[in-house]
Design a protein around this motif. Structure first.
Motif, PDB file in Angstrom:
ATOM      1  N   ASN A 129       0.828  -1.205   0.000  1.00 37.57           N
ATOM      2  CA  ASN A 129       0.000   0.000   0.000  1.00 37.57           C
ATOM      3  C   ASN A 129       0.862   1.254   0.000  1.00 37.57           C
ATOM      4  O   ASN A 129       0.546   2.255  -0.654  1.00 37.57           O
ATOM      5  CB  ASN A 129      -0.910  -0.014   1.233  1.00 37.57           C
ATOM      6  CG  ASN A 129      -1.831   1.192   1.295  1.00 37.57           C
ATOM      7  OD1 ASN A 129      -2.215   1.729   0.264  1.00 37.57           O
ATOM      8  ND2 ASN A 129      -2.163   1.613   2.495  1.00 37.57           N
ATOM      9  N   SER A 130       1.993   1.193   0.693  1.00 33.63           N
ATOM     10  CA  SER A 130       2.883   2.359   0.800  1.00 33.63           C
ATOM     11  C   SER A 130       3.518   2.744  -0.530  1.00 33.63           C
ATOM     12  O   SER A 130       4.066   3.836  -0.659  1.00 33.63           O
ATOM     13  CB  SER A 130       3.987   2.085   1.822  1.00 33.63           C
ATOM     14  OG  SER A 130       4.751   0.952   1.438  1.00 33.63           O
ATOM     15  N   ALA A 131       3.459   1.858  -1.536  1.00 30.34           N
ATOM     16  CA  ALA A 131       4.082   2.147  -2.833  1.00 30.34           C
ATOM     17  C   ALA A 131       3.476   3.383  -3.492  1.00 30.34           C
ATOM     18  O   ALA A 131       4.163   4.115  -4.206  1.00 30.34           O
ATOM     19  CB  ALA A 131       3.941   0.942  -3.758  1.00 30.34           C
ATOM     20  N   PHE A 132       2.197   3.632  -3.246  1.00 28.66           N
ATOM     21  CA  PHE A 132       1.520   4.742  -3.904  1.00 28.66           C
ATOM     22  C   PHE A 132       1.756   6.066  -3.183  1.00 28.66           C
ATOM     23  O   PHE A 132       1.824   7.116  -3.823  1.00 28.66           O
ATOM     24  CB  PHE A 132       0.011   4.465  -3.990  1.00 28.66           C
ATOM     25  CG  PHE A 132      -0.332   3.252  -4.794  1.00 28.66           C
ATOM     26  CD1 PHE A 132      -0.491   3.331  -6.162  1.00 28.66           C
ATOM     27  CD2 PHE A 132      -0.485   2.013  -4.183  1.00 28.66           C
ATOM     28  CE1 PHE A 132      -0.810   2.210  -6.914  1.00 28.66           C
ATOM     29  CE2 PHE A 132      -0.802   0.880  -4.921  1.00 28.66           C
ATOM     30  CZ  PHE A 132      -0.963   0.975  -6.289  1.00 28.66           C
ATOM     31  N   GLY A 133       1.886   6.009  -1.863  1.00 28.40           N
ATOM     32  CA  GLY A 133       2.033   7.239  -1.107  1.00 28.40           C
ATOM     33  C   GLY A 133       0.804   8.127  -1.265  1.00 28.40           C
ATOM     34  O   GLY A 133      -0.196   7.762  -1.887  1.00 28.40           O
ATOM     35  N   ASN A 138      -4.647   9.103  -6.129  1.00 28.21           N
ATOM     36  CA  ASN A 138      -5.715   9.125  -7.133  1.00 28.21           C
ATOM     37  C   ASN A 138      -5.545   7.975  -8.135  1.00 28.21           C
ATOM     38  O   ASN A 138      -6.513   7.385  -8.599  1.00 28.21           O
ATOM     39  CB  ASN A 138      -5.795  10.468  -7.855  1.00 28.21           C
ATOM     40  CG  ASN A 138      -4.521  10.841  -8.593  1.00 28.21           C
ATOM     41  OD1 ASN A 138      -3.489  10.164  -8.493  1.00 28.21           O
ATOM     42  ND2 ASN A 138      -4.571  11.936  -9.337  1.00 28.21           N
ATOM     43  N   PHE A 139      -4.281   7.642  -8.455  1.00 31.74           N
ATOM     44  CA  PHE A 139      -4.012   6.516  -9.353  1.00 31.74           C
ATOM     45  C   PHE A 139      -4.365   5.198  -8.663  1.00 31.74           C
ATOM     46  O   PHE A 139      -4.949   4.306  -9.276  1.00 31.74           O
ATOM     47  CB  PHE A 139      -2.550   6.530  -9.776  1.00 31.74           C
ATOM     48  CG  PHE A 139      -2.147   5.359 -10.623  1.00 31.74           C
ATOM     49  CD1 PHE A 139      -2.794   5.095 -11.822  1.00 31.74           C
ATOM     50  CD2 PHE A 139      -1.135   4.503 -10.212  1.00 31.74           C
ATOM     51  CE1 PHE A 139      -2.431   3.998 -12.610  1.00 31.74           C
ATOM     52  CE2 PHE A 139      -0.765   3.419 -10.992  1.00 31.74           C
ATOM     53  CZ  PHE A 139      -1.419   3.167 -12.194  1.00 31.74           C
ATOM     54  N   LYS A 140      -4.027   5.086  -7.390  1.00 35.06           N
ATOM     55  CA  LYS A 140      -4.410   3.887  -6.632  1.00 35.06           C
ATOM     56  C   LYS A 140      -5.927   3.723  -6.635  1.00 35.06           C
ATOM     57  O   LYS A 140      -6.433   2.613  -6.832  1.00 35.06           O
ATOM     58  CB  LYS A 140      -3.889   3.972  -5.198  1.00 35.06           C
ATOM     59  CG  LYS A 140      -4.283   2.768  -4.341  1.00 35.06           C
ATOM     60  CD  LYS A 140      -3.690   2.845  -2.945  1.00 35.06           C
ATOM     61  CE  LYS A 140      -4.398   3.856  -2.092  1.00 35.06           C
ATOM     62  NZ  LYS A 140      -3.942   3.818  -0.672  1.00 35.06           N
TER      63      LYS A 140
END
Length: 322
Positions: A129-133, A138-140
């Motif tokens: 989950n931390s990959a998106f920050g 919004n992309f996640k």
């Protein structure tokens, strides 16, 4: 592309895009403008959202919607035939999205080896989950809305898993680029000349060997295709009757007298998994011969590392100041 999109609140969801694309498809006169598209959703509420600032921008960037010199918008002719249902539209949308992102630097920062791994229980890629920050939340959300990623069933892990529905598209479009970025360009060239090709060929050989041995049993996974951090290359089964993956295979390729290099991580995983860990030593000069079988060593931590039959040689030390 993702860097340009990060400033928008909403990149859209299937309901929004299906309505937009269907409207554009039915526009026989071809007179729609960006303003017309914005007016279509004025004062609308779709899944609790009333702001659609980045949706049309995204559709333009991934080339589903096209803009001509007169500022008129139209739907890509290659996309028109995929609007018979929302589900069909979603599949094609994700394909266009992946095609547009497969060389995007931000995308590969998110879907990098630091953040992704392979889940042998659900047989798919998982991502932290931390990959998106916060920056790319919004992309996640877009990936969640299109059901590309789903919350991992073990919620304590704080991970998402790739929906198996999109695994083939991911493997075809995204995975080759991830594999290319495992190492730097210079290292890639050297590796392709040396061990990388041999290693992958040996892994594919063992993958096929296991499928034949286990009568094409479902659930044999080439884990190393997605992640090099697991400490083994293939997740398999000891017997056809095994109900869950209980055979974790590290593949090593050699020529001449059997030898291999063993990383610290592989040694640690071998120790932890014990009798469930197997070393398959593949002679690359023989693996094309009919009936060839690799050398198979169960529990190599015990049978190799602590066995005088094998010569151990330290190639390098890690030196650290106290």
């Amino acid at each position: 592309m993702l860097n340009d999109l990060r400033t928008y609140d909403n990149l859209g969801d299937p309901h929004y895009f299906f309505e937009l694309f269907s409207s554009l498809k039915n526009d026989e006169a071809g007179v729609w403008t960006v303003r017309d598209a914005e007016q279509l959703f004025y004062n609308k509420n779709i899944n609790g959202r009333t702001i659609f600032d980045g949706c049309l921008v995204l559709a333009l960037k991934i080339s589903i919607v096209e803009l001509d010199e007169l500022e008129k918008i139209s739907i890509n002719h290659r996309f028109k035939d995929f609007l018979l249902s929302e589900n069909q539209m979603c599949d094609k949308f994700v394909e266009f999205l992946f095609q547009a992102l497969h060389q995007d630097e931000i995308f590969h920062t998110i879907f990098s080896l630091e953040h992704i791994s392979y889940d042998i229980i659900y047989h798919t890629t998982q991502i932290n989950n931390s990959a998106f920050g916060f920056k790319y939340s919004n992309f996640k959300q877009l990936l969640i809305d299109f059901n590309v990623i789903q919350i991992h069933p073990t919620k304590e892990l704080s991970k998402y898993i790739l929906n198996s529905r999109y695994k083939k598209i991911f493997d075809k479009i995204i995975l080759p680029e991830i594999k290319k970025r495992k190492i730097g360009i210079d290292e890639l060239k050297k590796s392709m000349e040396q061990q990388q090709i041999h290693g992958e060929e040996a892994e594919i050989f063992v993958l096929n060997f296991e499928r034949e041995r286990l009568e094409n049993k479902v659930g044999i996974d080439w884990v190393a295709e997605y992640s090099i951090a697991e400490g083994y290359d293939i997740s398999s089964f000891q017997q056809v009757e095994s109900e869950y993956n209980d055979c974790f295979i590290e593949v090593k390729s050699y020529s001449g007298t059997p030898y291999f290099f063993w990383s610290r991580n592989e040694v640690d995983i071998s120790r932890i998994k014990g009798d469930h860990y197997f070393l398959y030593l593949v002679d690359r000069n023989q693996m094309s011969n009919d009936g060839y079988k690799p050398i198979i060593i169960q529990n190599p931590f015990k049978e190799v590392l602590h066995n005088d039959k094998w010569i151990k040689q330290i190639e390098k030390y890690k030196i650290q100041l106290k």
